[in-house]
Structures are given as C-alpha cells and as structure tokens.
Design a protein around this motif. Structure first.
Motif, mmCIF file in Angstrom:
data_model
loop_
_atom_site.group_PDB
_atom_site.id
_atom_site.type_symbol
_atom_site.label_atom_id
_atom_site.label_comp_id
_atom_site.label_asym_id
_atom_site.label_seq_id
_atom_site.Cartn_x
_atom_site.Cartn_y
_atom_site.Cartn_z
ATOM 1 N N PRO A 142 0.765 -1.152 0.136
ATOM 2 C CA PRO A 142 0.236 0.236 -0.010
ATOM 3 C C PRO A 142 0.745 1.014 -0.120
ATOM 4 O O PRO A 142 1.752 0.959 0.643
ATOM 5 N N VAL A 143 0.572 2.404 -0.916
ATOM 6 C CA VAL A 143 1.236 3.100 -1.594
ATOM 7 C C VAL A 143 0.541 4.893 -1.148
ATOM 8 O O VAL A 143 -0.896 4.381 -1.820
ATOM 9 N N ARG A 144 0.460 5.314 -0.225
ATOM 10 C CA ARG A 144 0.056 6.968 -0.638
ATOM 11 C C ARG A 144 -0.114 8.199 -0.402
ATOM 12 O O ARG A 144 1.166 8.131 0.146
ATOM 13 N N VAL A 145 -0.197 8.886 -1.079
ATOM 14 C CA VAL A 145 0.066 9.570 -1.636
ATOM 15 C C VAL A 145 -1.447 11.220 -0.438
ATOM 16 O O VAL A 145 -2.203 11.011 -0.818
ATOM 17 N N VAL A 146 -0.442 12.285 0.411
ATOM 18 C CA VAL A 146 -1.401 12.965 0.790
ATOM 19 C C VAL A 146 -1.191 13.983 0.857
ATOM 20 O O VAL A 146 -0.004 14.689 0.293
ATOM 21 N N HIS A 147 -1.267 14.814 1.020
ATOM 22 C CA HIS A 147 -1.511 16.322 1.294
ATOM 23 C C HIS A 147 -2.890 16.804 2.731
ATOM 24 O O HIS A 147 -3.521 16.414 2.677
ATOM 25 N N GLY A 148 -2.436 18.210 2.878
ATOM 26 C CA GLY A 148 -3.080 19.242 3.941
ATOM 27 C C GLY A 148 -2.667 18.508 5.046
ATOM 28 O O GLY A 148 -3.729 19.193 6.306
ATOM 29 N N VAL A 149 -1.421 17.569 5.158
ATOM 30 C CA VAL A 149 -1.977 17.116 6.664
ATOM 31 C C VAL A 149 -0.815 18.472 7.580
ATOM 32 O O VAL A 149 0.136 18.208 7.758
ATOM 33 N N ALA A 150 -1.474 18.047 9.144
ATOM 34 C CA ALA A 150 -1.313 19.643 10.102
ATOM 35 C C ALA A 150 0.710 18.719 9.949
ATOM 36 O O ALA A 150 0.597 18.251 10.400
ATOM 37 N N GLU A 151 1.447 19.721 10.195
ATOM 38 C CA GLU A 151 3.343 19.594 10.194
ATOM 39 C C GLU A 151 3.380 19.785 11.767
ATOM 40 O O GLU A 151 2.375 21.257 12.316
ATOM 41 N N GLU A 152 4.244 19.043 12.435
ATOM 42 C CA GLU A 152 5.104 19.057 13.903
ATOM 43 C C GLU A 152 5.853 20.280 14.140
ATOM 44 O O GLU A 152 6.646 20.876 12.783
ATOM 45 N N PRO A 153 5.246 21.439 14.939
ATOM 46 C CA PRO A 153 6.398 23.348 14.710
ATOM 47 C C PRO A 153 7.763 22.462 15.189
ATOM 48 O O PRO A 153 7.536 21.525 15.694
ATOM 49 N N ALA A 154 8.777 23.365 14.781
ATOM 50 C CA ALA A 154 9.981 22.662 14.782
ATOM 51 C C ALA A 154 10.397 22.604 16.241
ATOM 52 O O ALA A 154 10.026 23.585 17.631
ATOM 53 N N ARG A 155 11.432 22.082 16.696
ATOM 54 C CA ARG A 155 11.506 21.550 18.209
ATOM 55 C C ARG A 155 13.514 22.374 18.348
ATOM 56 O O ARG A 155 14.149 22.129 17.235
ATOM 57 N N PRO A 156 13.477 22.678 19.482
ATOM 58 C CA PRO A 156 15.021 22.843 19.379
ATOM 59 C C PRO A 156 16.032 22.184 19.110
ATOM 60 O O PRO A 156 16.070 20.300 19.116
ATOM 61 N N LEU A 157 17.428 21.679 17.858
ATOM 62 C CA LEU A 157 17.667 21.027 17.427
ATOM 63 C C LEU A 157 19.173 20.672 17.869
ATOM 64 O O LEU A 157 19.659 21.360 19.271
ATOM 65 N N GLN A 158 19.329 19.151 18.256
ATOM 66 C CA GLN A 158 20.722 18.858 18.938
ATOM 67 C C GLN A 158 21.712 19.505 17.823
ATOM 68 O O GLN A 158 21.357 19.718 16.496
ATOM 69 N N ARG A 159 22.741 20.167 18.333
ATOM 70 C CA ARG A 159 24.019 21.296 17.673
ATOM 71 C C ARG A 159 24.610 19.932 17.511
ATOM 72 O O ARG A 159 25.230 19.383 18.155
ATOM 73 N N PRO A 160 25.465 19.847 15.479
ATOM 74 C CA PRO A 160 26.312 19.318 15.459
ATOM 75 C C PRO A 160 27.571 19.734 16.536
ATOM 76 O O PRO A 160 27.780 20.962 16.902
ATOM 77 N N LEU A 161 28.812 19.127 16.782
ATOM 78 C CA LEU A 161 29.503 19.674 17.616
ATOM 79 C C LEU A 161 30.547 20.192 16.277
ATOM 80 O O LEU A 161 30.345 20.191 15.641
ATOM 81 N N VAL A 162 31.176 21.058 17.578
ATOM 82 C CA VAL A 162 32.811 22.034 16.825
ATOM 83 C C VAL A 162 33.625 21.156 16.496
ATOM 84 O O VAL A 162 34.116 20.756 17.870
ATOM 85 N N LEU A 163 34.196 21.186 15.549
ATOM 86 C CA LEU A 163 35.351 20.392 15.394
ATOM 87 C C LEU A 163 37.308 21.030 14.957
ATOM 88 O O LEU A 163 36.328 22.090 14.251
ATOM 89 N N ASN A 164 37.620 20.924 15.213
ATOM 90 C CA ASN A 164 39.253 21.786 15.235
ATOM 91 C C ASN A 164 40.119 20.495 14.416
ATOM 92 O O ASN A 164 39.310 18.863 14.713
ATOM 93 N N THR A 165 40.268 21.205 13.298
ATOM 94 C CA THR A 165 40.420 20.599 12.270
ATOM 95 C C THR A 165 41.866 20.986 11.565
ATOM 96 O O THR A 165 42.105 21.939 11.774
ATOM 97 N N GLY A 166 43.225 20.525 11.135
ATOM 98 C CA GLY A 166 44.295 21.061 10.721
ATOM 99 C C GLY A 166 44.854 21.433 11.981
ATOM 100 O O GLY A 166 45.342 20.675 12.804
ATOM 101 N N THR A 167 45.638 22.954 11.742
ATOM 102 C CA THR A 167 46.380 23.579 12.612
ATOM 103 C C THR A 167 45.863 23.501 13.561
ATOM 104 O O THR A 167 44.708 24.231 13.186
ATOM 105 N N THR A 168 46.862 24.124 14.650
ATOM 106 C CA THR A 168 46.356 24.964 15.780
ATOM 107 C C THR A 168 45.987 25.924 16.046
ATOM 108 O O THR A 168 45.242 27.014 16.269
ATOM 109 N N ALA A 169 46.744 26.750 15.070
ATOM 110 C CA ALA A 169 46.150 27.907 14.413
ATOM 111 C C ALA A 169 44.629 28.490 14.151
ATOM 112 O O ALA A 169 44.335 29.327 14.271
ATOM 113 N N THR A 170 44.609 26.924 14.052
ATOM 114 C CA THR A 170 42.949 27.766 12.634
ATOM 115 C C THR A 170 41.770 27.121 13.922
ATOM 116 O O THR A 170 41.133 26.745 12.926
#
Length: 383
Positions: A142-170
């Motif tokens: 079974p395949v359903r195609v829908v439109h007009g379904v109520a959307e859930e509001p966004a929740r606070p997102l888990q943030r990607p970690l800040v990564l150190n790459t390359g040299t310490t200068a950057t």
C-alpha cells in the motif's frame, strides 16, 4: 503545480567525478519517466502495526523520536524538524509493515493522481488530518499520497559539535574540551525507506511514472548488466532544489516489503553516542558505524524489539534534478567506503527455513526472480 508535460531538463554527466565511476550505456534505463503523473515532494511517514504500543514507544524514544500524539489504538511519532509525523504505529495482532506515505507538492496533484489511477481522494479523519489517495504498487505494498496534513512545529535541534581540524592556528575550539553526552540521538527527520520486491523493474517504473521520482544510482549483478539493474536509489524531483540522494531505495529479492528505514541525526558524535545509549539498553546492533558509497551517509543500523531495522545517518548527499544516474556492480563490500564488513543480519543472509522458503516460493512464481538472478544475488551478497 507540477507540469507533467514539461520538457526534459539537461542532465549532468554522472560519471565525471561527481558521484559514480560509471554512467549508463546506450539503451539502458534512463532513471526517470518522461511524463510522470505527479512529482511528490518528500516521504511523509511510514506505517506499521504492532501488538505492544508501550514497548514500541519506549524504543522510539530511546532511538531519538518523540511522541506527537497517542490514542488507545495508534502511536504517532515525530522528528525534531518541522514536518508531519514520520511514523504511525497501529495496535494490531502482529508486527508488520503496512506501507509508506508520500507528500504531494500541492492539492491539485492528488486530484490528478486520482484521475490517472481511477482512485478517489479521501479525507483523513485521524491525527494530522489532510487528504489522501491510496494506491497499491506492483509488489502489493500500500502506498499513500497525502496533502494538507498538519505539520509539527520545529523543536530545538541538537547542534553539531564544533571540530578542530588542521593546525592549532585554525582551531575553532579553544580552552574547551569535547564531551558529547551519551544520550539518545535526536532524530531530526525521516530520510528514506528501503523495500524489496520480486517485481523490481515493474515496481521501479511504477514509482517513477506515478510519483515522479528519479534515480540517483543503479546497481547491477556481476555479469548480468545486460539484464538491467537489480537495485535503485531513488530521489524526489524538486527541480533545482536539492533533494536527498534517496528517499526510496528498492532491490530485487525473494522477499517483498520492508528492509529498513533511515533517520537523520546531527553528526557522527550524535550517531555514535546515541548508539552507545542503545547498546547499554540491550538493543540489537545490526551493522555500523561506517560510511556508505551510494549516498555517502555515515550510518549505524539497529533492530527494534520487533526485529525491524532502523538506521541513524548523518552527512548524506543531496542532488538536484540535473544529475543522471550512476551505475555500479552490486556487492556487499561495495556498500561502504569504510567501516566493518556488512553483517549477515544486515544483508539478510543468515540461513533459516524462512529464507529458504522465500527463495523456493519466488522461483515458482511469475516474477523477475529466476535461477540466474537468485544465484547472482547470493554471489553479490557474499562479495
């Protein structure tokens, strides 16, 4: 509104260092229908039945989903991003996959699809509302195609970690340690579903023609390319707006139905820490962590208490409508750029009476499975 009679768009050469070493040969499947009925915008949700909604809800929360609504007979689960709920689990006597629901781009698409298929547009009276056209694909799913379904509001997102790459200068993170918490990976959204079909080519063409999906990558069996592909990674055609490398993936197989579904998380650390959280709670780990080749996602696969497979993923490819399909041989070793070898549990090759009966049944039926195809699939999954 989508125009099914629009002229074909120019396509980018898929095998010039973009995403695949090979493109199509003359006369091979083009990976899209020239005049689709409609073009769906996304995957809306997946629907299952399970006898124990409490157990299903507990796993869902441990996996990183949240409850949007619950009644006595149904559980509606969501991700953190704006959108419709992404899973519907109904109370039933057994655990089974019912089918996917796709999001139509506009209301008129439902009317067009209904006229083209001889079905009716109906009003949805359960949580979220909206309207739908209910179809069956050539596999009987079974395949359903829908439109007009109520959307859930966004929740606070888990943030990607800040990564150190390359040299310490950057360095981007200074005088601060990195301590990702061991907690559920916050699921941002439903990314894709993978299905198996005994009538792969018929099902593929049905989805391209009726839903306007387009192929990102084809896989074929070694020595059988002339017989056509046996797996397709298929995306939504949103024109110049990029879409996930695949919203639907399908492969030829002796079984029919659900293989796994995938849910986006913030980054590798969210995926890995969430995996440790699941491991500590005794859930079954199927395969990972690794990075896929088709789609490039960092992946990690788990089984829920009812043995359904679910994937956490991050950093997947997105393509616009100009990119033509890549072609590659199917093999277990070709599923990942790095990571542990694909497990038998993930590949579904663990010997059992059920798998033997499925293979024998497929060989007896009128479908696309024959002895050469079956042996080619077994060889590919063992490579």
């Amino acid at each position: 509104m989508n125009d099914p009679a629009s002229t074909p768009v120019p396509t980018a050469d898929a095998h010039q260092g973009l995403h695949s070493d090979q493109g199509a040969l003359r006369g091979e499947h083009p990976g899209r229908a020239p005049r689709p009925v409609i073009k769906v915008a996304d995957l809306a949700w997946l629907e299952f039945t399970k006898p124990d909604l409490d157990r299903a809800e507990t796993f869902a929360h441990d996996f990183g989903l949240t409850t949007a609504a619950r009644t006595h007979d149904a559980l509606y689960l969501r991700g953190a991003m704006t959108g419709t709920h992404c899973l519907v689990i109904r109370r039933g006597p057994g655990s089974r996959f019912i089918g996917p629901a796709f999001q139509a781009a506009d209301a008129a698409d439902l009317d067009r699809l209904a006229r083209a298929t001889g079905h009716k547009v109906r009003t949805l009276t359960e949580y979220g509302g909206g309207r739908a056209v209910d179809l069956l694909d050539p596999s009987g799913i079974p395949v359903r195609v829908v439109h007009g379904v109520a959307e859930e509001p966004a929740r606070p997102l888990q943030r990607p970690l800040v990564l150190n790459t390359g040299t310490t200068a950057t360095a981007a993170r200074i005088n601060a340690a990195q301590r990702p918490p061991r907690q559920p990976s916050q699921v941002q959204r439903l990314g894709h579903v993978v299905l198996s079909s005994r009538v792969f080519r018929r099902a593929l063409d049905w989805y391209l023609q009726h839903l306007g999906l387009i192929v990102s990558d084809f896989l074929y069996l070694d020595g059988q390319r002339d017989r056509g592909p046996t797996m397709a990674f298929i995306r939504c055609d949103r024109g110049s707006e990029p879409a996930d490398h695949h919203t639907l993936a399908m492969h030829l197989g002796p079984d029919t139905g659900y293989v796994h579904s995938a849910y986006q998380v913030a980054d590798l650390d969210a995926l890995a820490a969430g995996g440790e959280y699941l491991r500590e709670r005794g859930y079954h780990h199927s395969w990972g962590i690794g990075r896929h080749i088709q789609g490039s996602q960092i992946f990690d696969y788990w089984r829920d208490p009812d043995r359904f497979m679910l994937e956490h993923y991050a950093d997947g490819d997105v393509f616009d409508h100009t990119l033509e399909p890549g072609w590659a041989p199917m093999s277990a070793s070709g599923l990942a750029q790095w990571g542990p070898p694909a497990t038998r549990d993930f590949l579904g090759t663990t010997p059992s009476p059920r798998t033997l009966l499925q293979a024998l049944s497929a060989l007896r039926e009128d479908n696309e499975i024959d002895r050469a195809r079956l042996l080619g699939l077994m060889k590919a999954l063992g490579k």
